[in-house]
Motif scaffolding. Structure first.
Motif, mmCIF file in Angstrom:
data_model
loop_
_atom_site.group_PDB
_atom_site.id
_atom_site.type_symbol
_atom_site.label_atom_id
_atom_site.label_comp_id
_atom_site.label_asym_id
_atom_site.label_seq_id
_atom_site.Cartn_x
_atom_site.Cartn_y
_atom_site.Cartn_z
ATOM 1 N N ASP A 61 -50.751 34.640 -16.553
ATOM 2 C CA ASP A 61 -51.055 35.645 -15.522
ATOM 3 C C ASP A 61 -50.003 36.746 -15.695
ATOM 4 N N THR A 63 -47.393 39.650 -15.801
ATOM 5 C CA THR A 63 -46.809 40.584 -14.842
ATOM 6 C C THR A 63 -47.143 42.023 -15.223
ATOM 7 N N ALA A 65 -49.688 43.215 -16.794
ATOM 8 C CA ALA A 65 -51.076 43.577 -16.492
ATOM 9 C C ALA A 65 -51.262 43.815 -15.001
ATOM 10 N N SER A 66 -50.508 43.067 -14.175
ATOM 11 C CA SER A 66 -50.677 43.230 -12.718
ATOM 12 C C SER A 66 -49.999 44.498 -12.208
ATOM 13 N N VAL A 67 -48.869 44.881 -12.798
ATOM 14 C CA VAL A 67 -48.148 46.042 -12.245
ATOM 15 C C VAL A 67 -48.681 47.380 -12.756
ATOM 16 N N CYS A 68 -49.341 47.396 -13.894
ATOM 17 C CA CYS A 68 -49.752 48.666 -14.487
ATOM 18 C C CYS A 68 -50.752 49.400 -13.591
ATOM 19 N N PRO A 69 -50.407 50.621 -13.143
ATOM 20 C CA PRO A 69 -51.270 51.322 -12.182
ATOM 21 C C PRO A 69 -52.621 51.722 -12.772
ATOM 22 N N VAL A 70 -52.706 51.785 -14.101
ATOM 23 C CA VAL A 70 -53.961 52.228 -14.702
ATOM 24 C C VAL A 70 -54.620 51.129 -15.548
ATOM 25 N N GLY A 71 -54.111 49.900 -15.409
ATOM 26 C CA GLY A 71 -54.724 48.795 -16.134
ATOM 27 C C GLY A 71 -54.647 48.938 -17.641
ATOM 28 N N TYR A 93 -43.335 50.813 -15.577
ATOM 29 C CA TYR A 93 -43.206 49.731 -14.589
ATOM 30 C C TYR A 93 -43.335 48.383 -15.288
ATOM 31 N N ALA A 97 -40.807 45.313 -14.851
ATOM 32 C CA ALA A 97 -41.301 44.110 -14.179
ATOM 33 C C ALA A 97 -41.291 42.877 -15.068
ATOM 34 N N LEU A 201 -45.651 35.819 -11.279
ATOM 35 C CA LEU A 201 -44.988 36.896 -10.530
ATOM 36 C C LEU A 201 -45.958 37.788 -9.751
ATOM 37 N N PRO A 202 -47.181 38.014 -10.266
ATOM 38 C CA PRO A 202 -48.094 38.861 -9.478
ATOM 39 C C PRO A 202 -48.310 38.362 -8.049
ATOM 40 N N THR A 205 -46.154 40.243 -5.326
ATOM 41 C CA THR A 205 -46.592 41.517 -4.757
ATOM 42 C C THR A 205 -47.928 41.362 -4.048
#
Lengths: 250, 379
Positions: A61, A63, A65-71, A93, A97, A201-202, A205
């Motif tokens: 899972d 981190t 991929a989860s934090v990137c604002p534009v995927g 980010y 992260a 970690l996702p 948040t």
């Protein structure tokens, strides 16, 4: 079901074949760096008398991929975590992260990209193993299904109690990674962060993000309510004042 | 009087020109040679001054806008009407400058619009991007009456007036979300951020401290502009803001203390580390001393005393944000980060531009004139 790499640091002879193969496959300049960089997705470091590879762990899972604002980061069904440079806005980010501090940036370029190991996703799509694994002359790195590699790792720990630290790094770290490590010395001595949480970690948040709808609806009702009460109060005060003025005038 | 003021003004103008010139050089360097040439950022330290100061502090310092808008339009404390416009102007300028700072910091600034069409709702950054974009729009609309009045555009003015309340409510909600989310950004680094600052309560701390510093900024600006434009200062109003600030800071300080205690981080205070020193400085300057000072009515009602307290609160706030975003991460990064002068010059240029635009807006749009709508608000 996902593809994994098992790295047994007790077997590594430090020949750097994996480094050369990685550079060739990814079209990177052939130089022997010992730190990850925009030109090196895989390095071999010598720590505590042990050779240890350093490259992206490809979290289950991720981190990044989860934090990137534009995927721009995506975990593929096959296991590799890959990056789409055409989406990336360069906020970095992902670098902040990543619990393993893996992603690197092209700081010297005017139009930079994030760079990291792809677990040879393009090769895997053709049914080939990652270049680093193929190049390893002593099978210190092996490639296969994660479940199978975990079984192999557990076997090695069981058969050689004293030769290994009884821990598979990556089995649970950050919710589990696709790259697994075995070692004869404590992982911390090899430069692996020891305090990485076992939860993905996702979730850290998401706990907060999931409250947003509640905050917004409750906040809207609350603010609207306060506004209604205070403006009603002002109206009433105004009306009373007017009444008083009228009765005063009569 | 005027003869005394004149050289002082030109001095500040010279400073501003110098700063903007160096900023221009850094800008050219940044966009031709890349982030590596213009900043001290590295793979180990990917976020620095531009994120820590320009974005985190910039957004926080602009919190006076939504705070005062709520006080005046939602809670109907009409006597604050006189200072709501400058507060909204500051917020609008602040957020505008944050957007400009982002253009410097993003590796690919021309893709800043990507979050509009490429969604990742799991990302805190995605949420912040949307909130800031929407709130910038709200602020532009909230400030628009000043411009519309100037050009006597009565029709659009009527439309804006009609939607003021929903606009303010949306603005407060958006601010609540992104002020707290700037703290949530750091929830993802539990193993990297020093235990003094890593807390599951980060979003709440960021939100409450933003309100506190927003009020401090209103006091700060009112003083400066009163001095610069020779206007009467609204001391009774500011004293009341000081009282509110006392409550907010008290709550904030108590929450920080309880949080540190509950996570067992207070024991770390016995270790004489850089982090310990920075935490003590941050709490003392930004919270403890201001709370003590504001507890005295003499300080709250004294122009210099209140101004000094506001400066302390702002300084402590800046320290806090830099601790979370820079110094609190140094130990785990294994690297030392200190901004290059080119980075600093861009930041200073943005701050300078803020002062410049504020002065221009006051001079040409009469931002200090209270809006005529709610009858007798200022009298």
């Amino acid at each position: 079901m996902s593809k994994s790499i098992l790295v047994d640091t007790t077997k590594c002879i430090g020949c750097m074949s994996c480094v050369a193969a990685c550079k060739e496959t990814n079209g990177l300049p052939q130089n022997e760096e010992t730190e990850l960089s925009a030109d090196s997705f895989n390095v071999v470091q010598s720590r505590a008398g042990v050779f240890v590879r350093r490259f992206c762990l490809h979290c289950q899972d991720p981190t990044c991929a989860s934090v990137c604002p534009v995927g721009a980061f995506m975990r593929t069904a096959a296991g590799p975590v890959v990056y789409d440079a055409d989406r990336c806005i360069g906020c970095r980010y992902c670098m902040m992260a990543c619990p393993f501090s893996i992603p690197r940036y092209e700081w010297k370029l005017a139009l930079p990209r994030v760079r990291k190991c792809t677990m040879c996703a393009p090769r895997q799509a053709q049914g080939l193993p990652p270049a680093c694994v193929e190049a390893c002359p002593v099978q210190a790195s092996i490639f296969g299904e994660r479940d199978e590699l975990l079984a192999v790792a557990e076997n090695r720990l069981r058969e050689n109690h004293t030769g290994y630290v009884q821990h598979i790094y990556g089995e649970h770290e950050a919710g589990g990674t696709s790259v697994l490590f075995l070692s004869a010395v404590p992982f911390e001595a090899l430069g692996f962060p020891a305090n990485v949480p076992q939860d993905p970690l996702p979730t850290f948040t998401y706990r907060v993000l999931s409250k947003i709808p509640t905050v917004v609806s409750a906040g809207a009702v609350l603010l609207g309510g306060i506004w209604w009460i205070t403006s009603r109060r002002a109206e009433v005060a105004e009306a009373e004042k007017n009444d008083l003025d009228k009765s005063g005038g009569e | 009087m005027d003869h005394n003021k004149l050289p002082k003004l030109t001095f500040w103008r010279a400073v501003l020109i110098l700063i903007l010139a160096s900023g221009l050089y850094s800008t050219v360097l940044r966009f031709t040679k890349g982030l590596g040439a213009a900043t001290a950022l590295s793979d180990r330290f990917p976020w620095g001054l531009w994120v820590g100061f320009d974005v985190l502090c910039g957004v926080g310092l602009a919190a006076g806008g939504f705070t005062l808008a709520a006080v005046v339009y939602i809670f109907h404390f009409e006597r604050f009407h006189a200072i709501v416009r400058p507060a909204i102007l500051t917020a609008f300028l602040g957020y505008g400058l944050v957007a400009v700072a982002l253009l410097f910091d993003l590796g690919r600034p021309y893709r800043i619009w990507h979050p509009l069409v490429m969604w990742n709702p799991r990302s805190v950054m995605f949420e912040v991007a949307w909130c800031v974009m929407l709130y910038l729009t709200v602020l532009a609309l909230e400030f628009s009456p000043v411009v519309l009045e100037r050009f006597r555009l009565t029709k659009p003015l009527k439309v804006i007036k009609a939607i003021t309340i929903p606009l303010v409510i949306v603005g407060v909600l958006l601010s609540t979300l992104h002020q707290s989310s700037l703290g949530s950004l750091y929830l993802i680094v539990p193993s990297k951020l020093h235990p003094y600052w890593y807390s599951p309560w980060l979003p709440v701390f960021f939100y409450v401290s933003a309100i506190g510093v927003g009020l401090a900024m209103v006091i700060f600006e009112s003083n400066l502009s009163a001095r610069a434009f020779k206007r009467e200062i609204e001391m009774p109003l500011l004293s009341q803001l000081g009282k509110v600030m006392l409550v907010i800071l008290g709550i904030y300080g108590l929450m920080r203390l309880l949080d540190l205690a509950s996570r067992g981080a207070l024991g770390l205070l016995r270790e004489p580390t850089t982090e310990t020193l920075l935490l003590i400085l941050e709490i003392a300057i930004g919270t403890a001393v201001p709370v003590v000072m504001l507890a005295f009515r003499q300080v709250r009602e004294n122009r210099e005393g209140l101004f000094a307290t506001a400066v302390l609160v702002i300084t402590g706030f800046l320290l806090n944000r830099l601790n979370v975003s820079v110094t609190g991460l140094e130990a785990s990064s294994g690297a030392h980060y200190f901004p290059r002068w080119t980075e600093v010059s861009v930041t200073l240029s943005l701050v300078g531009a803020g002062f410049l635009f504020f002065a221009l807006a006051v001079r040409y749009f009469g931002a200090f004139e209270s809006p005529p709508l709610p009858a007798g608000a200022r009298q």
